[in-house]
Write an enzyme that holds these catalytic residues in place. Structure first.
Site, PDB file in Angstrom:
ATOM      1  N   LYS A  59      -7.998  10.039 -17.526  1.00  0.00           N
ATOM      2  CA  LYS A  59      -8.287  10.692 -18.819  1.00  0.00           C
ATOM      3  C   LYS A  59      -7.106  10.489 -19.782  1.00  0.00           C
ATOM      4  O   LYS A  59      -6.902   9.401 -20.247  1.00  0.00           O
ATOM      5  CB  LYS A  59      -8.598  12.174 -18.611  1.00  0.00           C
ATOM      6  CG  LYS A  59      -9.546  12.465 -17.444  1.00  0.00           C
ATOM      7  CD  LYS A  59     -10.911  11.868 -17.650  1.00  0.00           C
ATOM      8  CE  LYS A  59     -11.795  12.185 -16.453  1.00  0.00           C
ATOM      9  NZ  LYS A  59     -12.926  11.290 -16.324  1.00  0.00           N
ATOM     10  N   ASP A  93      -6.325  21.397 -10.479  1.00  0.00           N
ATOM     11  CA  ASP A  93      -6.705  20.217 -11.256  1.00  0.00           C
ATOM     12  C   ASP A  93      -6.199  20.469 -12.669  1.00  0.00           C
ATOM     13  O   ASP A  93      -6.737  21.295 -13.397  1.00  0.00           O
ATOM     14  CB  ASP A  93      -8.234  20.041 -11.209  1.00  0.00           C
ATOM     15  CG  ASP A  93      -8.689  18.753 -11.890  1.00  0.00           C
ATOM     16  OD1 ASP A  93      -8.025  18.335 -12.858  1.00  0.00           O
ATOM     17  OD2 ASP A  93      -9.709  18.198 -11.469  1.00  0.00           O
ATOM     18  N   TYR A 150     -14.761  20.831 -10.985  1.00  0.00           N
ATOM     19  CA  TYR A 150     -15.372  19.539 -11.322  1.00  0.00           C
ATOM     20  C   TYR A 150     -16.405  19.164 -10.236  1.00  0.00           C
ATOM     21  O   TYR A 150     -16.109  19.222  -9.038  1.00  0.00           O
ATOM     22  CB  TYR A 150     -14.240  18.513 -11.411  1.00  0.00           C
ATOM     23  CG  TYR A 150     -14.654  17.089 -11.535  1.00  0.00           C
ATOM     24  CD1 TYR A 150     -15.400  16.650 -12.626  1.00  0.00           C
ATOM     25  CD2 TYR A 150     -14.294  16.145 -10.569  1.00  0.00           C
ATOM     26  CE1 TYR A 150     -15.772  15.327 -12.740  1.00  0.00           C
ATOM     27  CE2 TYR A 150     -14.653  14.820 -10.687  1.00  0.00           C
ATOM     28  CZ  TYR A 150     -15.401  14.422 -11.773  1.00  0.00           C
ATOM     29  OH  TYR A 150     -15.777  13.104 -11.887  1.00  0.00           O
ATOM     30  N   ARG A 175       0.818  -1.222   0.000  1.00  0.00           N
ATOM     31  CA  ARG A 175       0.000   0.000   0.000  1.00  0.00           C
ATOM     32  C   ARG A 175       0.851   1.271   0.000  1.00  0.00           C
ATOM     33  O   ARG A 175       0.419   2.329  -0.457  1.00  0.00           O
ATOM     34  CB  ARG A 175      -0.921  -0.040   1.235  1.00  0.00           C
ATOM     35  CG  ARG A 175      -1.686   1.209   1.492  1.00  0.00           C
ATOM     36  CD  ARG A 175      -2.921   1.040   2.354  1.00  0.00           C
ATOM     37  NE  ARG A 175      -2.810   0.152   3.480  1.00  0.00           N
ATOM     38  CZ  ARG A 175      -2.158   0.409   4.615  1.00  0.00           C
ATOM     39  NH1 ARG A 175      -1.478   1.523   4.767  1.00  0.00           N
ATOM     40  NH2 ARG A 175      -2.164  -0.461   5.603  1.00  0.00           N
TER      41      ARG A 175
HETATM   42  C1  LIG Z   1     -11.544  17.711 -14.365  1.00  0.00           C
HETATM   43  C2  LIG Z   1     -11.700  16.385 -13.682  1.00  0.00           C
HETATM   44  N1  LIG Z   1     -11.048  16.187 -12.537  1.00  0.00           N
HETATM   45  C3  LIG Z   1     -11.165  15.032 -11.866  1.00  0.00           C
HETATM   46  C4  LIG Z   1     -11.966  14.012 -12.335  1.00  0.00           C
HETATM   47  C5  LIG Z   1     -12.108  12.775 -11.520  1.00  0.00           C
HETATM   48  O1  LIG Z   1     -11.425  11.706 -12.091  1.00  0.00           O
HETATM   49  P1  LIG Z   1     -11.861  10.214 -11.819  1.00  0.00           P
HETATM   50  O2  LIG Z   1     -13.107   9.971 -12.606  1.00  0.00           O
HETATM   51  O3  LIG Z   1     -10.676   9.414 -12.241  1.00  0.00           O
HETATM   52  O4  LIG Z   1     -12.130  10.090 -10.351  1.00  0.00           O
HETATM   53  C6  LIG Z   1     -12.643  14.169 -13.532  1.00  0.00           C
HETATM   54  C7  LIG Z   1     -13.500  13.091 -14.048  1.00  0.00           C
HETATM   55  O5  LIG Z   1     -14.296  13.272 -14.938  1.00  0.00           O
HETATM   56  C8  LIG Z   1     -12.524  15.401 -14.223  1.00  0.00           C
HETATM   57  O6  LIG Z   1     -13.193  15.630 -15.361  1.00  0.00           O
END
Ligand SMILES: Cc1ncc(COP(=O)(O)O)c(C=O)c1O
Length: 391
Positions: free
Chosen positions: A206, A181, A109, A56
């Site tokens: 992504k 982000d 988000y 972990r």
């Molecule tokens: C801008 C952004 N940040 C974070 C995330 C979260 O990622 P995850 O789906 O891998 O948890 C997303 C998911 O769509 C996103 O679009």
């Protein structure tokens, strides 16, 4: 290699074929238990986050992915997480305590917003949302107990470009940590640490993974001090990613530069084509010269990924459904960053608290995949004909 360019880093970072029989790709370590030969070796490993002492806490697989991302982003070190949201929550929890105030962009988000306004609030942390275009004006929102300023630029639904260096400079003066982000741009198109940000969070799900087949997150830190705190807290939280997903993330990085250049080119071609369509009111894509965020994007970014949005002229929900339900190449799904094109209706006005989102027509987000651009345009053209016919 010293001073290697991003494409070279993407191709080789985190790999060491000579320590693995010359095999190009690193092995995937499936590990929980790690055995120590002596008590002394066990005691020594007990104090370090760098070595391998329990699955972990870190394995050669997680370390390979983390070191590749950190090198690419020009950060100190990274911490991987089981999803992008897991990376966000781990980063936030590492730096807040009860009684703290945090500032979060109103373009954030959605699940990040929910975590801040629900779970953090229950833990005694006050999340205040701010206008993404506030720039240096964020100064007036800073309080003595403001611990974190969270940015997302551009917002992954509404694409406002933030003045990251101006916001980061204010936060630094006030002693707050800045987190961004950086999923939309990836480390290839935006380098947060060059703009004063302390910590960069990615949904590696992504573009890094790039094939829509794994959940993965990663946080890069700009300094050793921040990494130590983040890693210690990630270990307390039990944040760790699965070995096969980490491997897919590392493998995805190898082609990310090439893929992103194509996502960018196709995205811009689609955006430019859509802009001239009579059914479209406006395009939200910072790389288009008349986009309100274009000047900041040009100043701070070196490219654009394949995700953008459009506002349609006022059409009924039924007409929008006729458009989207019949798409052949564009899939309808919540993610983006994979090789395939996606399309999604969304409602930004429902996600705002600090600002009011104004649009007269339905909002649609598109992800430009790697299909032939002419085929994608033909799919959109048929869709817009259905939209017009159904209204
Ligand atoms: C801008 C952004 N940040 C974070 C995330 C979260 O990622 P995850 O789906 O891998 O948890 C997303 C998911 O769509 C996103 O679009």
């Amino acid at each position: 290699m010293k001073n290697a360019k991003p494409d070279t880093i993407l191709t080789h970072a985190g790999s060491d074929p000579r320590s693995n029989h010359g095999i190009v790709n690193p092995p995937v370590y499936h590990a929980s238990t790690v055995l120590f030969p002596t008590v002394a070796a066990m005691n020594e490993a007990g104090h370090s986050f760098d070595g391998v002492r329990y699955g972990r806490i870190g394995t050669p697989t997680s370390q390979a992915f983390e070191s590749a991302v950190a090198e690419l982003e020009g950060g100190f070190k990274a911490v991987s997480a089981p999803s992008g949201l897991g990376a966000i929550t781990t980063a936030l929890l590492a730096f807040v305590s009860a009684g703290d105030h945090i500032l979060v962009t109103d373009s954030i988000y959605g699940p990040n917003r929910l975590f801040c306004s629900d779970m953090l609030r229950r833990m005694g942390v006050e999340a205040e949302f701010y206008d993404p275009l506030i720039g240096a004006g964020i100064e007036r929102l800073m309080r003595p107990n403001t611990r974190v300023v969270f940015l997302e630029s551009p917002g992954s639904l509404t694409f406002e470009v933030q003045d990251v260096p101006a916001i980061a400079a204010v936060a630094k003066r006030a002693g707050a940590i800045t987190m961004i982000d950086n999923t939309w741009a990836t480390p290839l198109f935006f380098r947060p640490f060059d703009h004063g940000v302390d910590l960069s969070v990615h949904a590696a799900t992504k573009y890094m993974v790039g094939h829509s087949d794994a959940m993965l997150g990663v946080i890069t830190t700009g300094s050793e001090e921040i990494w130590k705190r983040l890693k210690a807290n990630a270990v307390q939280l039990g944040t760790c990613a699965g070995p096969d997903d980490l491997y897919l993330g590392l493998r995805g990085l190898r082609t990310m530069g090439t893929r992103l250049r194509q996502h960018q080119e196709t995205g811009l071609a689609l955006a430019s084509w859509l802009k001239d369509r009579p059914e479209v009111a406006r395009i939200l894509h910072p790389a288009l010269p008349d986009d309100p965020g274009h000047a900041l994007w040009r100043r701070d970014f070196t490219g654009a990924s394949g995700l953008f949005a459009m506002e349609l002229k006022p059409y009924s929900a039924q007409a929008v459904a006729a458009f989207l339900d019949g798409m052949e190449l564009f899939g309808m799904g919540y993610s983006w960053g994979g090789y395939e094109s996606l399309i999604l209706p969304f409602h930004p006005e429902k996600l705002r608290t600090a600002t009011r989102w104004k649009s007269d027509g339905p909002m649609i987000r598109l992800h430009a995949g790697l299909e032939d651009v002419g085929d994608l345009i033909a799919d959109l053209e048929r869709g817009l004909a259905r939209l017009a016919a159904a209204s």
